[in-house]
Design an enzyme around this catalytic site. Structure first.
Site, short mmCIF file in Angstrom:
data_model
loop_
_atom_site.label_atom_id
_atom_site.label_comp_id
_atom_site.label_asym_id
_atom_site.label_seq_id
_atom_site.Cartn_x
_atom_site.Cartn_y
_atom_site.Cartn_z
N SER A 4 9.81 21.04 -1.78
CA SER A 4 9.59 21.67 -0.47
C SER A 4 9.83 20.69 0.67
O SER A 4 10.46 21.01 1.67
CB SER A 4 8.17 22.22 -0.39
OG SER A 4 7.96 23.24 -1.33
N SER A 14 2.58 15.86 -22.46
CA SER A 14 2.80 14.72 -21.58
C SER A 14 2.21 13.45 -22.15
O SER A 14 1.21 13.45 -22.85
CB SER A 14 2.19 15.00 -20.21
OG SER A 14 0.79 15.13 -20.32
N THR A 43 7.06 20.98 -7.05
CA THR A 43 6.96 22.02 -6.02
C THR A 43 6.83 21.41 -4.63
O THR A 43 7.58 21.74 -3.71
CB THR A 43 5.75 22.93 -6.31
OG1 THR A 43 5.96 23.61 -7.53
CG2 THR A 43 5.55 23.93 -5.19
N LEU A 44 5.87 20.51 -4.47
CA LEU A 44 5.65 19.88 -3.17
C LEU A 44 6.81 18.99 -2.78
O LEU A 44 7.29 19.02 -1.65
CB LEU A 44 4.34 19.10 -3.19
CG LEU A 44 3.94 18.35 -1.92
CD1 LEU A 44 3.95 19.29 -0.71
CD2 LEU A 44 2.58 17.69 -2.09
N CYS A 52 -0.30 -8.51 26.38
CA CYS A 52 0.31 -9.71 25.80
C CYS A 52 1.30 -10.36 26.76
O CYS A 52 1.51 -11.58 26.71
CB CYS A 52 1.01 -9.35 24.49
SG CYS A 52 -0.13 -8.90 23.17
N GLU A 97 1.12 -12.32 19.56
CA GLU A 97 1.52 -13.30 20.56
C GLU A 97 0.36 -14.21 20.94
O GLU A 97 0.54 -15.42 21.13
CB GLU A 97 2.05 -12.58 21.81
CG GLU A 97 3.26 -11.71 21.56
CD GLU A 97 2.91 -10.27 21.23
OE1 GLU A 97 3.68 -9.38 21.63
OE2 GLU A 97 1.87 -10.02 20.58
N ARG A 132 -6.29 0.94 -6.32
CA ARG A 132 -7.11 0.11 -7.22
C ARG A 132 -6.33 -1.11 -7.69
O ARG A 132 -5.11 -1.08 -7.82
CB ARG A 132 -7.56 0.94 -8.43
CG ARG A 132 -8.32 2.20 -8.05
CD ARG A 132 -8.83 2.95 -9.28
NE ARG A 132 -7.77 3.48 -10.11
CZ ARG A 132 -7.12 4.61 -9.90
NH1 ARG A 132 -7.40 5.33 -8.81
NH2 ARG A 132 -6.19 5.04 -10.73
N TRP A 181 2.37 8.95 -20.70
CA TRP A 181 2.82 8.12 -19.59
C TRP A 181 4.30 7.81 -19.74
O TRP A 181 4.75 7.40 -20.79
CB TRP A 181 2.03 6.81 -19.56
CG TRP A 181 0.60 6.99 -19.19
CD1 TRP A 181 -0.48 6.87 -20.01
CD2 TRP A 181 0.08 7.34 -17.91
NE1 TRP A 181 -1.63 7.13 -19.32
CE2 TRP A 181 -1.32 7.42 -18.02
CE3 TRP A 181 0.67 7.60 -16.67
CZ2 TRP A 181 -2.14 7.74 -16.95
CZ3 TRP A 181 -0.14 7.93 -15.60
CH2 TRP A 181 -1.53 7.99 -15.75
#
Length: 418
Positions: free
Chosen positions: A306, A171, A302-303, A87, A55, A210, A173
């Site tokens: 959960s 694995s 897992t995370l 303000c 403001e 990045r 990408w």
């Protein structure tokens, strides 16, 4: 230049986005001041704590043209003295005739006091125009002020059949450069980036933002959830020249591990344990006390499972690659009843968690579709969970033995209704 009321409040919300990375723990607020004839006279946004609010910037730009005009503000103007003056005083002194506020501020220091002060000064106040758009823009701030807890953004990258790792563990990408750039932008907008012990051991991530434009002024806090002291104090995650690191652990962690983390320059906090690892609610409360508004979780299944099962995911972002990995591959969201504790590192294959988007909308963009809606999960939990975002995880981006044909993944997200 003139605009409709909807255009002007939308413009104020868009201006506020300029401060999304830098204003935290304050809200990223925008303001547009129009003169008595309805022409835009001044604009502003809050850039960082300790500097003038939106403001004040808009009124300074408007000058004398603010008298008798209208101010359009993302969030209720503050009425308390902090590092900057209230303000509401600036608006009253400028002679603004009317103030349009998208949302009241849930911060207990404000919470209707700004609107009351303006009305007491015979300023016309309208609350509500643009509220839905402002709630989406300010979701992390609003959640933090109402609950004291960090707003949890879960990000994953997966195949069409919701798998994140091949059955044999090999694995590559799964997402491309555009998705990874999107992920780094999300990191830059977060105050913390969170991983579990399994992801830290497998990927040795740096968790820094990045190649974002503009470059970040400071890196987000890296947060490692390690209930039992499995992760050694080595690698990019413990390089203090890259970014600060916080380890959240339990009393089960050996003192040697805790001493090693601290010797490497990391902060260590202990929370109660939950079945299998750290208590996730206590962890989000801890981050909230450290002024983390948005915690971006870039862990593994897992995370993520959960958090979803516990109803602690506020936004879910998924990059979906144009491939399938088959039923033996690792599910992105394991079944809640079998989810091990976060940070425990149990990587056994589990049945998937059922996830649905309610009231979903889609926005078509070149090479991708974005879906938004409330997220629900079952079985094992009746709580809604959800989220929004745009990022990639070290673990979730790589799958499959042979490199897939390069094509842009679909991005989908869902957000818990406020």
């Amino acid at each position: 230049m003139k605009g409709t009321e909807s255009d002007l409040i939308a413009r104020a919300i868009a201006l506020g986005e300029h401060g999304r990375r830098s204003a935290s723990p304050n809200p990223w607020v925008g303001c547009v001041v129009v003169d008595a004839q309805g022409a835009i006279a001044g604009e502003g946004w809050h850039e960082r704590p300790g500097t003038p609010h939106a403001e004040v910037h808009a009124l300074a730009a408007a000058g004398d043209r603010a008298r008798g005009g209208t101010a359009y503000v993302t969030l209720e103007p503050c009425a308390h003295q902090g590092r900057t003056p209230p303000c509401v005083d600036a608006l009253i002194e400028a002679g603004v005739r009317r103030v349009v506020v998208a949302l009241e501020d849930p911060d207990p220091r404000v919470a209707g006091r700004g609107v009351a002060r303006l009305r007491a000064a015979e300023t016309d106040v309208e609350v509500g125009p643009g509220a839905a758009l402002a709630r989406r823009a300010l979701a992390p701030y609003l959640h933090h002020r109402r609950t004291g807890r960090a707003w949890c953004l879960v990000k994953t990258a997966m195949s069409l059949d919701a798998r994140v790792a091949a059955a044999d563990g090999s694995s590559l990408w799964i997402t491309g450069t555009a998705a990874r750039a999107d992920a780094h932008r999300l990191r830059a907008e977060s105050q913390a980036v969170v991983v579990g012990a399994g992801t830290a051991l497998t990927d040795r991530p740096s968790l820094t933002a990045r190649d974002v434009d503009p470059p970040v002024d400071h890196q987000p806090l890296r947060v490692l959830l390690d209930a039992s002291g499995r992760v050694p104090a080595a690698g990019p995650l413990f390089d203090p020249t890259l970014a600060p690191t916080l380890v959240v652990t339990t009393d089960a962690a050996p003192s040697a591990a805790v001493d090693g983390w601290r010797a490497a320059g990391a902060k260590v906090e202990t929370v109660p344990s939950a079945p299998g690892g750290v208590d996730l609610e206590a962890t989000l409360d801890l981050l909230g006390r450290r002024d983390v508004l948005q915690a971006m979780v870039e862990g593994g299944p897992t995370l993520h499972g959960s958090l979803l099962a516990a109803g602690r995911a506020d936004r879910l972002v998924a990059y979906v690659a144009p491939m399938t990995l088959g039923p033996r591959a690792r599910a992105a969201f394991p079944r809640p009843s079998r989810v091990p504790r976060a940070g425990s590192g149990d990587a056994r294959r589990r049945a998937p968690l059922a996830i649905a988007l309610e009231h979903a909308t889609r926005e078509r963009r070149p090479s991708r579709v974005r879906a938004r809606g409330r997220l629900t999960c079952s079985p094992g939990s009746s709580r809604s969970s959800g989220g929004s975002g745009r990022s990639t995880t070290a673990r979730g981006e790589r799958v499959s033995r042979s490199r897939p044909r390069r094509s842009s993944p679909t991005r989908a997200w869902a957000t818990r209704s406020p």
